[in-house]
Design a protein around this motif. Structure first.
Motif, PDB file in Angstrom:
ATOM      1  N   MET A  85      11.701 -64.928  -5.570  1.00  0.00           N
ATOM      2  CA  MET A  85      11.199 -63.611  -5.906  1.00  0.00           C
ATOM      3  C   MET A  85      11.717 -62.658  -5.035  1.00  0.00           C
ATOM      4  SD  MET A  85       9.084 -63.371  -8.371  1.00  0.00           S
ATOM      5  CE  MET A  85       7.690 -62.030  -8.088  1.00  0.00           C
ATOM      6  N   LEU A 101      13.026 -47.763  -8.530  1.00  0.00           N
ATOM      7  CA  LEU A 101      12.705 -46.232  -8.066  1.00  0.00           C
ATOM      8  C   LEU A 101      13.480 -45.450  -7.945  1.00  0.00           C
ATOM      9  CD1 LEU A 101      10.150 -47.406  -5.185  1.00  0.00           C
ATOM     10  CD2 LEU A 101       9.717 -46.304  -7.818  1.00  0.00           C
ATOM     11  N   PHE A 118       5.422 -40.061 -14.224  1.00  0.00           N
ATOM     12  CA  PHE A 118       6.623 -41.171 -13.728  1.00  0.00           C
ATOM     13  C   PHE A 118       5.694 -41.947 -12.574  1.00  0.00           C
ATOM     14  CE2 PHE A 118       9.700 -38.745 -15.776  1.00  0.00           C
ATOM     15  CZ  PHE A 118      10.698 -39.799 -16.278  1.00  0.00           C
ATOM     16  N   TYR A 149       4.235 -56.333   0.300  1.00  0.00           N
ATOM     17  CA  TYR A 149       5.417 -55.418   0.055  1.00  0.00           C
ATOM     18  C   TYR A 149       4.955 -54.732  -1.368  1.00  0.00           C
ATOM     19  CZ  TYR A 149       9.979 -54.307  -2.251  1.00  0.00           C
ATOM     20  OH  TYR A 149      11.050 -53.632  -2.897  1.00  0.00           O
ATOM     21  N   PHE A 194      15.207 -34.069 -14.808  1.00  0.00           N
ATOM     22  CA  PHE A 194      14.113 -33.443 -15.612  1.00  0.00           C
ATOM     23  C   PHE A 194      14.167 -32.026 -14.835  1.00  0.00           C
ATOM     24  CE2 PHE A 194       9.768 -31.906 -15.834  1.00  0.00           C
ATOM     25  CZ  PHE A 194       9.563 -31.842 -17.094  1.00  0.00           C
ATOM     26  N   PHE A 195      13.791 -32.074 -13.498  1.00  0.00           N
ATOM     27  CA  PHE A 195      13.828 -30.578 -12.844  1.00  0.00           C
ATOM     28  C   PHE A 195      15.039 -29.836 -13.119  1.00  0.00           C
ATOM     29  CE2 PHE A 195      10.617 -31.152  -9.011  1.00  0.00           C
ATOM     30  CZ  PHE A 195       9.774 -31.942  -9.833  1.00  0.00           C
ATOM     31  N   ALA A 238      15.888 -39.740 -12.639  1.00  0.00           N
ATOM     32  CA  ALA A 238      15.465 -39.217 -13.689  1.00  0.00           C
ATOM     33  C   ALA A 238      14.507 -37.967 -13.685  1.00  0.00           C
ATOM     34  CB  ALA A 238      14.451 -40.365 -14.708  1.00  0.00           C
ATOM     35  N   LEU A 239      13.821 -37.986 -12.614  1.00  0.00           N
ATOM     36  CA  LEU A 239      12.993 -36.855 -12.171  1.00  0.00           C
ATOM     37  C   LEU A 239      14.099 -35.725 -11.971  1.00  0.00           C
ATOM     38  CD1 LEU A 239      10.081 -37.915 -10.034  1.00  0.00           C
ATOM     39  CD2 LEU A 239       9.933 -36.812 -12.082  1.00  0.00           C
ATOM     40  N   THR A 248      14.098 -43.909 -11.202  1.00  0.00           N
ATOM     41  CA  THR A 248      13.058 -42.818 -11.490  1.00  0.00           C
ATOM     42  C   THR A 248      13.245 -41.611 -10.805  1.00  0.00           C
ATOM     43  OG1 THR A 248      11.425 -44.907 -11.478  1.00  0.00           O
ATOM     44  CG2 THR A 248      10.561 -42.666 -11.429  1.00  0.00           C
ATOM     45  N   ILE A 271       5.047 -60.920  -0.576  1.00  0.00           N
ATOM     46  CA  ILE A 271       5.437 -59.956  -1.745  1.00  0.00           C
ATOM     47  C   ILE A 271       4.331 -59.081  -2.006  1.00  0.00           C
ATOM     48  CG2 ILE A 271       6.039 -60.137  -4.279  1.00  0.00           C
ATOM     49  CD1 ILE A 271       7.665 -62.435  -3.465  1.00  0.00           C
ATOM     50  N   THR A 298      14.340 -28.559 -16.673  1.00  0.00           N
ATOM     51  CA  THR A 298      13.465 -27.508 -16.450  1.00  0.00           C
ATOM     52  C   THR A 298      13.942 -26.065 -16.318  1.00  0.00           C
ATOM     53  OG1 THR A 298      12.081 -29.242 -16.019  1.00  0.00           O
ATOM     54  CG2 THR A 298      11.006 -26.966 -15.987  1.00  0.00           C
ATOM     55  N   ILE A 334      13.225 -53.499  -7.119  1.00  0.00           N
ATOM     56  CA  ILE A 334      12.159 -52.327  -7.066  1.00  0.00           C
ATOM     57  C   ILE A 334      12.641 -51.124  -6.415  1.00  0.00           C
ATOM     58  CG2 ILE A 334       9.700 -51.352  -6.034  1.00  0.00           C
ATOM     59  CD1 ILE A 334       8.709 -54.219  -6.792  1.00  0.00           C
ATOM     60  N   PRO A 335      13.497 -51.152  -5.601  1.00  0.00           N
ATOM     61  CA  PRO A 335      14.057 -49.949  -4.820  1.00  0.00           C
ATOM     62  C   PRO A 335      14.960 -49.490  -6.152  1.00  0.00           C
ATOM     63  CG  PRO A 335      13.924 -51.599  -3.229  1.00  0.00           C
ATOM     64  CD  PRO A 335      13.561 -52.289  -4.330  1.00  0.00           C
ATOM     65  N   LYS A 349       6.587 -29.606 -14.514  1.00  0.00           N
ATOM     66  CA  LYS A 349       7.176 -30.611 -13.262  1.00  0.00           C
ATOM     67  C   LYS A 349       6.191 -31.289 -12.550  1.00  0.00           C
ATOM     68  CE  LYS A 349      10.953 -27.520 -11.801  1.00  0.00           C
ATOM     69  NZ  LYS A 349      11.481 -26.682 -10.679  1.00  0.00           N
ATOM     70  N   VAL A 381      12.794 -58.936  -6.113  1.00  0.00           N
ATOM     71  CA  VAL A 381      12.049 -57.910  -6.113  1.00  0.00           C
ATOM     72  C   VAL A 381      12.313 -56.799  -5.099  1.00  0.00           C
ATOM     73  CG1 VAL A 381      10.107 -58.722  -7.504  1.00  0.00           C
ATOM     74  CG2 VAL A 381      10.315 -58.763  -4.912  1.00  0.00           C
ATOM     75  N   PHE A 382      13.075 -57.363  -3.949  1.00  0.00           N
ATOM     76  CA  PHE A 382      13.384 -56.308  -2.763  1.00  0.00           C
ATOM     77  C   PHE A 382      14.450 -55.612  -3.320  1.00  0.00           C
ATOM     78  CE2 PHE A 382      10.885 -59.693  -0.752  1.00  0.00           C
ATOM     79  CZ  PHE A 382      10.138 -58.968   0.154  1.00  0.00           C
ATOM     80  N   ILE A 383      15.324 -56.115  -4.181  1.00  0.00           N
ATOM     81  CA  ILE A 383      16.440 -54.979  -4.782  1.00  0.00           C
ATOM     82  C   ILE A 383      15.779 -54.390  -5.817  1.00  0.00           C
ATOM     83  CG2 ILE A 383      18.868 -55.147  -5.247  1.00  0.00           C
ATOM     84  CD1 ILE A 383      19.109 -58.199  -3.893  1.00  0.00           C
TER      85      ILE A 383
END
Lengths: 822, 61
Positions: free
Chosen positions: B1, B12, A193, A220, B22-23, B18-19, B15, A217, B26, B8-9, A186, B4-6
């Motif tokens: 640009m 994430l 990741f 950020y 995975f947990f 997905a984690l 992600t 940016i 496991t 990237i979150p 884990k 990106v404020f929308i």
């Protein structure tokens, strides 16, 4: 006792024992004479505290460097099953004094204070003879007297302190390993990741330096990096921080210290730069470092677990249910209900549940678990079979002769565990080296920091992080143990058991081989070729019967030669090792053995035969014994000579047979009629002359020689295994494996040297470069990890090389044991 | 640009999802043994229920 009153790290508003918060409705508290009112989160913690206090062990709270686990009071029941006699027999051994010897694994040990606490608690328990705990592995060995103490009580005693004892051999061990592996997996994935996210953003930031980016940016993006890496660093990196903390508390520096220092320095500096909108960020280097380090740790752990799972797989080889025959009916009973002398029916594709003798039927039996040979052996009535073997065809009825921990299978598992829990000297040296190395690195880092602060403060951080990261001595401390683990496992697959890890490094060094003749070069099943009578009053059949009576039950191979239809009984039998046997037959005192032993004085009789029989120093008969060469001995000798080894035959046998064997095998140096003392003396002369000696013997009569030689191989057959003093034990019928083992050991030595050489070379060239500021932190992270991975891959070659080089076909994958094959 | 404020979150949180998956996997034994199950298909006898019962086996003497 003032210092005991206020353990420095303790928060009084929390549970005194485990430092978890106290639930509002919890009433477990007590008023202590010196400590005042103490609160607990549960009755279990309170009980643990009371036990510790009542035994005057309060210093534990002062010395511990990690908080204790919460004891589980409800599990007392769970240990009751270990008191059942049959269960105990399966899991433990009984010593000569009738004490029970168990291996435990104790979960929840966090620091040396825990070890001290458990040891003092157990050693004061009734019935405990010996209790020793290896803090690194959590393995413990417990010897206790079953008359005055019960295993369940002792286990409960450990449990009441907040630790979880597991009796090795039970399934529990797998769970522990599994948990360890899962957690590491884990952490690795989280780091992976996180690293990918940060990499993506870092590339954007890096490119933006040329093309320009809106400062809003870019600020950020830097903030996102901080938010992503913070949880990753503190979740995935905890392994290193915890290790470093433990090492520092023990006033030592370990690899984890420099790793943690590098990671934390990079992280906090980047966090500071992000929040103050200035300077460089190093999040990607920190995460990459964590990820790659965890990766090599996971590989190392699975190599270690694999070696352990071999023993695990073996111990689970036996079936749960057995078919017991009583009269004409057949009933299915659990293995634990089986008794000695029970008759068990085993059919094709079933596993033999215990060691025994075949009383009916015939079958092909696959003993691959022990010998590594896939070819099944045909067995019929009166042959013996080993528990754990598989019937490939046919059907057998077996009379059980050995059960539970007495079976050969259980002995083998014990040996494997023993080899595994001991640490080879070379590993220890590498660890010491790594420790000094870390101390040196920290010193160098400090010097680099001072130097750069003076020359160019702007590049100080880059250089310091690079030095810390690049000089991580993981490769150095991985170099030896991984190779050794792989080698031990490989040998076990070929039917060679290693009982001490040092055996392999010793085996690589040898230049002389001492061979025993009887039982080693020859089949060890002698028969009487001729009888010479010196006393006309006796008949040949009669002297044979007397000799058979004297030798009955003796373990020496020569004893098997004497077989007679006449059943005479010998009393007051005395066995003098290497000399002979004496005893009363039909009321007359006979001596059987060497000439000077049976006669006790000089004589005119030519000493040409093997064994003499006398009564009251009067010679009665002489026996000529013959013995055939073992299969494969010729090719073994040729192969050993190709390895540039000097071969010497040392035998207790007569001149003529030894000479004929030596001539057939073209071995120039040989000595006959050696007593064990002669053999030892010869060995000492060789060793004094600087030779490294390998002794090969059959285990019983060569025990002193095997023990004194630099390293030794016993050709095991059944009962010899347990008492063998040898460092390696070959169980295969073919002796080819001995040369393979020597070649593997030499290969292992080469690989270890390559690994150590590479690790040292890498660290000593990379560090000056990093100190000069020529290596950026991200490159340092890659370089360090690549060097560890290289060392691991190099060790892995030991598997690959030998997968092709084996003389025999690899065993067919059938059950768990072979499943471990790579 | 501003996107990106929308994005990237959003990335994430994917992600994180997905984690979490995975947990979960496991903790549910999915990564414990990556070799055995692949081999199981060649061994019909290891399937529960298909193993011949010791007493009803036709070879019982």
């Amino acid at each position: 006792m003032d210092t005991l009153a206020h353990p420095p790290s303790l928060d009084r508003s929390r549970c005194w024992h485990c430092q978890e918060s106290i639930p509002a409705d919890q009433t477990a508290r007590l008023t202590h004479a010196t400590l005042g009112v103490i609160g607990f989160c549960c009755q279990g913690c309170r009980a643990a505290f009371e036990i510790i206090d009542a035994n005057g062990l309060l210093a534990f709270y002062h010395n511990r460097t990690a908080f204790s686990g919460r004891p589980d009071v409800s599990v007392t029941q769970r240990f009751a099953e270990f008191d059942r006699k049959d269960r105990q027999n399966q899991l433990s051994e009984t010593t000569a004094e009738g004490d029970v010897d168990v291996q435990l694994m104790i979960e929840g040990i966090r620091c040396s204070a825990c070890v001290w606490l458990i040891e003092s608690r157990l050693n004061s328990a009734p019935g405990v003879k010996q209790f020793s705990l290896n803090p690194a592995l959590g393995y413990a060995r417990l010897i206790f007297n079953p008359a005055s103490g019960q295993l369940s009580h002792l286990l409960t005693r450990i449990n009441a302190l907040g630790y979880q004892p597991h009796v090795i051999g039970s399934v529990d061990q797998i769970t522990v390993q599994r948990r360890e592996q899962r957690q590491l997996l884990k952490r690795l994935v989280v780091a992976g990741f996180g690293m990918m996210q940060i990499m993506m953003i870092s590339i954007a930031l890096y490119l933006s330096r040329r093309s320009g980016m809106d400062p809003v940016i870019s600020e950020y993006l830097r903030l996102v990096c901080l938010l992503v890496s913070a949880p990753v660093v503190f979740y995935s990196g905890r392994t290193f921080f915890a290790g470093a903390w433990l090492a520092l508390r023990a006033k030592q520096v370990s690899m984890d210290v420099s790793v943690s220092l590098g990671v934390l320095l990079a992280f906090f500096l980047s966090a500071f730069n992000t929040l103050t909108h200035q300077g460089e960020i190093y999040f990607e280097s920190a995460l990459m470092f964590i990820f790659l380090l965890l990766l090599s740790r996971l590989i190392e752990m699975s190599a270690r677990h694999r070696a352990g799972s071999m023993a695990q797989a073996l111990s689970q080889l036996l079936p749960n249910d057995v078919k017991r025959r009583s009269g004409t009916s057949l009933e299915t009973v659990p293995l634990s209900a089986l008794n000695l002398a029970d008759e068990v029916v085993v059919k094709a594709h079933e596993i033999v549940p215990a060691d025994g003798v075949i009383i009916a039927g015939q079958a092909s039996v696959d003993e691959a678990w022990l010998t590594g040979e896939a070819q099944a052996i045909h067995k019929r009535c009166t042959d013996s079979v080993l528990g754990g073997s598989v019937l490939t065809e046919g059907e057998l009825v077996i009379c059980v002769t050995k059960l539970g921990s007495a079976t050969l299978l259980a002995q083998v598992v014990k040996l494997l565990l023993r080899a595994q829990s001991a640490r080879p000297k070379t590993v220890w040296i590498a660890d010491q080296l790594a420790r000094y190395f870390v101390a040196g690195v920290l010193l160098v880092t400090l010097m680099v920091a001072v130097l750069w602060a003076y020359l160019d403060p702007a590049r100080l951080v880059d250089a310091v992080i690079a030095v810390l990261v690049i000089s991580c001595p993981c490769a150095l401390s991985l170099a030896t143990p991984v190779v050794v683990a792989v080698a031990i496992q490989r040998l076990a697959q070929w039917g060679i058991l290693v009982s001490t890890p040092d055996a392999l490094s010793n085996l690589a060094e040898i230049d002389t081989v001492l061979l025993d003749k009887t039982g080693t070069l020859t089949q060890g099943k002698p028969s009487v070729h001729a009888i010479h009578l010196y006393d006309a009053a006796y008949q040949p059949t009669e002297v044979l019967a007397i000799a058979a009576a004297l030798e009955r039950g003796q373990a020496h191979v020569l004893a098997q030669a004497f077989r007679s239809d006449q059943e005479l009984i010998a009393t007051q039998v005395r066995h003098d090792i290497g000399q002979g046997v004496s005893g009363l037959v039909n009321g007359k005192p006979y001596r059987l053995g060497r000439l000077h032993y049976v006669l006790d004085q000089a004589t005119s009789v030519a000493d040409t035969a093997n064994v003499y029989l006398s009564m009251q120093h009067k010679l009665i008969a002489a026996f000529d014994l013959g013995d055939n060469l073992r299969e494969g001995v010729e090719s073994l000798v040729t192969a050993l000579k190709q390895l540039d080894l000097r071969l010497v035959i040392l035998s207790g046998d007569q001149w003529a047979p030894v000479q004929s064997v030596a001539q057939r095998l073209t071995i120039d140096t040989f000595a006959a009629r050696c007593t064990p003392a002669d053999k030892l003396a010869y060995l000492t002369t060789l060793q004094a002359a600087g030779h490294r000696v390998l002794a090969i013997g059959d285990g019983i009569n060569d025990a002193p020689l095997l023990q004194a030689a630099d390293t030794s191989i016993a050709i095991g057959s059944g009962s010899t295994l347990a008492q063998a003093a040898a460092q390696l034990i070959v169980r295969t019928q073919s002796l080819q494996q001995i040369t393979t083992a020597i070649r593997l050991a030499r290969r292992m030595r080469v690989l270890i040297r390559q690994n150590l050489g590479w690790a040292l070379l890498y660290n000593f060239t990379a560090m000056p470069l990093a100190a000069m500021g020529l290596i950026p932190p991200w490159l340092a992270a890659i370089g360090m990890s690549m060097s560890s991975l290289l060392v691991l891959c190099n060790a892995w070659r030991l598997r690959l090389d030998w997968a092709q080089a084996t003389v025999q076909p690899a065993p067919q994958p059938r059950f768990t044991l072979q499943a471990e094959r790579i | 640009m501003i996107i990106v404020f929308i994005l990237i979150p959003l990335g994430l949180s994917l992600t994180a999802l997905a984690l979490w998956a995975f947990f979960w996997a496991t903790d549910h034994d999915q990564f414990d043994d990556l070799e055995r199950h692949g081999r199981d298909i060649f061994e019909p006898e290891t399937l529960e229920g298909k193993r011949p019962h010791p007493l009803t086996d036709e070879h019982t003497p």
